[in-house]
Design a protein around this motif. Sequence first.
Motif, PDB file in Angstrom:
ATOM      1  N   ASP A   6       0.777  -0.928  -0.415  1.00  0.00           N
ATOM      2  CA  ASP A   6      -0.109  -0.055  -0.175  1.00  0.00           C
ATOM      3  C   ASP A   6       0.971   1.392   0.212  1.00  0.00           C
ATOM      4  N   TYR A  38       1.175   5.429   0.531  1.00  0.00           N
ATOM      5  CA  TYR A  38       0.340   6.744   1.452  1.00  0.00           C
ATOM      6  C   TYR A  38       1.410   7.179   1.078  1.00  0.00           C
ATOM      7  N   ASP A  39       0.662   8.740   0.155  1.00  0.00           N
ATOM      8  CA  ASP A  39       0.921  10.191   0.488  1.00  0.00           C
ATOM      9  C   ASP A  39       0.670  11.126   1.764  1.00  0.00           C
ATOM     10  N   GLY A  40       1.656  11.117   2.129  1.00  0.00           N
ATOM     11  CA  GLY A  40       1.139  11.186   4.075  1.00  0.00           C
ATOM     12  C   GLY A  40       0.017  10.731   5.110  1.00  0.00           C
ATOM     13  N   GLU A  41      -1.308  10.406   5.194  1.00  0.00           N
ATOM     14  CA  GLU A  41      -2.161   9.701   5.621  1.00  0.00           C
ATOM     15  C   GLU A  41      -3.694   9.740   4.162  1.00  0.00           C
ATOM     16  N   THR A  42      -2.945   9.539   3.475  1.00  0.00           N
ATOM     17  CA  THR A  42      -3.726   9.347   2.155  1.00  0.00           C
ATOM     18  C   THR A  42      -3.290   8.336   1.330  1.00  0.00           C
ATOM     19  N   LEU A  43      -4.463   6.900   1.254  1.00  0.00           N
ATOM     20  CA  LEU A  43      -3.710   5.783   0.235  1.00  0.00           C
ATOM     21  C   LEU A  43      -4.330   5.884  -1.197  1.00  0.00           C
ATOM     22  N   ILE A  48       3.238  -1.262   3.736  1.00  0.00           N
ATOM     23  CA  ILE A  48       2.604   0.230   3.695  1.00  0.00           C
ATOM     24  C   ILE A  48       4.838   0.393   2.764  1.00  0.00           C
ATOM     25  N   HIS A  59       5.190   4.961   2.764  1.00  0.00           N
ATOM     26  CA  HIS A  59       4.367   6.495   3.287  1.00  0.00           C
ATOM     27  C   HIS A  59       5.655   7.202   2.390  1.00  0.00           C
ATOM     28  N   ASP A  94       6.384  11.241   1.469  1.00  0.00           N
ATOM     29  CA  ASP A  94       6.053  12.794   0.459  1.00  0.00           C
ATOM     30  C   ASP A  94       5.958  13.124  -0.629  1.00  0.00           C
TER      31      ASP A  94
END
Length: 177
Positions: free
Chosen positions: A108, A110-115, A158, A160, A162
């Motif tokens: 998965d 993620y850009d910050g908290e957004t999947l 995951i 993570h 930016d």
Amino acid sequence: MGFDDCYQLGNVVKTHGLRGEVVFFLDVDYPEIYQEMESVLIEINGKLVPFFIESLHLNGDRAITALEDIETIDDAKQLVGKNLFLPLRNLPDLPDGGYYFHQLIDFDFYDGETLIGKVRAVYEMPTNHLISVDHKGTEILVPAEDSIVKKVDLGNKIIHADLPDGLMDIYLESEAT
């Protein structure tokens, strides 16, 4: 053993001398790890063919290599340009926090908290590597740089990141037109 069970180590770049030796280009971060390898798989006509290594002399990312049953320059010429592979189980352990690109598939993203979506591939380009993320059917290409990819959680699968401002817009705008 198939390609899915292997990783590409490099390729055969040229012959060396007249006795069938070849020069391997080892496309890896730490070529010295492979100094003692006993065999290699070479892609020939779409199949992986095992070759035992008689000798390997490393010089940076190049290795002058003698292979069992390759005795003449004509035999060696048949291998030039062919890709080298090793089984995934031969991958050396990386320091904590290190990972191999093939491990990122299906993570998965993620850009910050957004999947954003799932990682589908990693393209290794000469100047930079790109992570292909499937965002609702649209491919988003993200540079695999430390300034963008902040953390890779192997245990939870995951990534993570930016993302730079506007990166997603480039792909989503072209989809809308």
